[in-house]
Scaffold this active site. Structure first.
Site, short mmCIF file in Angstrom:
data_model
loop_
_atom_site.label_atom_id
_atom_site.label_comp_id
_atom_site.label_asym_id
_atom_site.label_seq_id
_atom_site.Cartn_x
_atom_site.Cartn_y
_atom_site.Cartn_z
N GLY A 79 0.85 -1.30 0.14
CA GLY A 79 0.27 0.10 -0.07
C GLY A 79 0.56 1.84 0.49
O GLY A 79 0.23 2.25 0.29
N SER A 80 2.17 1.40 -0.73
CA SER A 80 3.10 2.43 -0.51
C SER A 80 2.68 3.11 -1.41
O SER A 80 2.36 4.73 -0.74
CB SER A 80 4.11 2.42 -0.75
OG SER A 80 4.21 2.23 -2.49
N ILE A 109 -7.88 -8.96 -11.92
CA ILE A 109 -8.00 -7.50 -13.26
C ILE A 109 -9.84 -7.69 -13.51
O ILE A 109 -10.07 -8.98 -12.80
CB ILE A 109 -8.57 -8.88 -14.09
CG1 ILE A 109 -6.53 -8.27 -14.69
CG2 ILE A 109 -8.34 -7.86 -15.37
CD1 ILE A 109 -5.58 -9.78 -15.43
N LEU A 110 -10.62 -6.09 -13.33
CA LEU A 110 -11.59 -6.22 -13.07
C LEU A 110 -12.42 -6.32 -13.95
O LEU A 110 -12.07 -6.24 -15.21
CB LEU A 110 -11.75 -4.79 -12.74
CG LEU A 110 -10.70 -3.63 -10.93
CD1 LEU A 110 -10.96 -2.59 -11.76
CD2 LEU A 110 -11.42 -4.78 -10.22
N HIS A 132 0.04 2.68 -13.52
CA HIS A 132 0.92 1.32 -13.84
C HIS A 132 2.68 2.13 -13.89
O HIS A 132 2.48 2.70 -14.60
CB HIS A 132 0.65 1.14 -15.09
CG HIS A 132 0.91 0.07 -16.26
ND1 HIS A 132 0.78 -0.80 -15.49
CD2 HIS A 132 1.93 0.53 -16.72
CE1 HIS A 132 1.37 -2.03 -16.57
NE2 HIS A 132 1.51 -1.23 -17.61
N GLN A 149 8.49 7.73 -7.79
CA GLN A 149 7.45 9.32 -8.50
C GLN A 149 6.54 8.77 -8.68
O GLN A 149 5.82 9.47 -8.43
CB GLN A 149 8.53 9.16 -10.49
CG GLN A 149 10.04 9.44 -10.92
CD GLN A 149 10.01 10.85 -10.28
OE1 GLN A 149 9.35 11.97 -10.39
NE2 GLN A 149 10.81 11.08 -8.96
#
Length: 195
Positions: free
Chosen positions: A12-13, A96-97, A113, A177
């Site tokens: 959960g970063s 994958i939803l 992503h 980033q």
């Protein structure tokens, strides 16, 4: 108050980066938005402890307990909708939803992503960038559509691919980033939509 629900599967970063940005940037006052809940498909996701430490409600829904992807996504939608989300944020949510899930949150579902989309959708992005001889890699925040790692690009960050880079070293630089651009993109979402 606008509600953000964040979905995680692990450390959960990126979720933590968003929570910290919301606290430091006083999103409640400035954007009338806050992180209302963190939901995971794994009970052992380390990010759940961070959320609890910050007073954020958490929920766990184990995808293995469901007979199908559709059944899991239906239960996940019911869990998320308890928090009346204005935005659902995928932060390392490794599922994958289904199209039904994506359609339910159309226009208010974001993902990050670890590549410069449209390049290297899917998995193993860092090694694929190195193998392709890319001089640059990065991360992309995008709206989620039914097509994997597509959808309107909202933010990108670029990092150099260094000589003799490893996938792990490149991933670490990209992640720093991600922690910058994802909170900014979430804040921009509320500024644009509700500002």
């Amino acid at each position: 108050m606008k509600n953000i629900v964040i979905l995680i599967s692990g450390s959960g970063s990126n979720m933590a980066a968003i929570v910290r940005a919301a606290e430091q940037g006083r999103w409640g006052e400035r954007l009338h938005a806050h992180v209302a809940a963190v939901v995971s498909n794994r009970a052992d996701a380390q990010g759940l402890a961070f959320a609890k430490d910050h007073g954020i409600p958490t929920a766990v829904l184990d995808h293995k307990a469901f007979a199908s992807r559709e059944d899991f996504d239906a239960a996940l939608m019911a869990q998320i909708d308890r928090f009346s989300p204005d935005l659902v944020v995928l932060a390392g949510f490794m599922r994958i939803l289904t199209p039904a899930f994506v359609a339910h949150y159309a226009g208010r579902l974001l993902n990050i992503h670890p590549s410069l989309l449209p390049a290297f959708a899917g998995l193993n992005t860092h090694q694929r960038a190195i193998d392709a001889g890319c001089r640059f890699a990065g991360a992309t925040v995008h709206q989620v559509t039914a097509e994997l790692d597509h959808g309107q690009i909202l933010a990108q960050a670029v990092v150099p691919v260094l000589p003799n880079d490893t996938a792990q070293a490149l991933a670490a630089r990209v992640l720093t980033q991600e922690h910058l651009i994802y909170p900014r993109a979430v804040a921009d979402f509320f500024s644009r939509r509700f500002g």
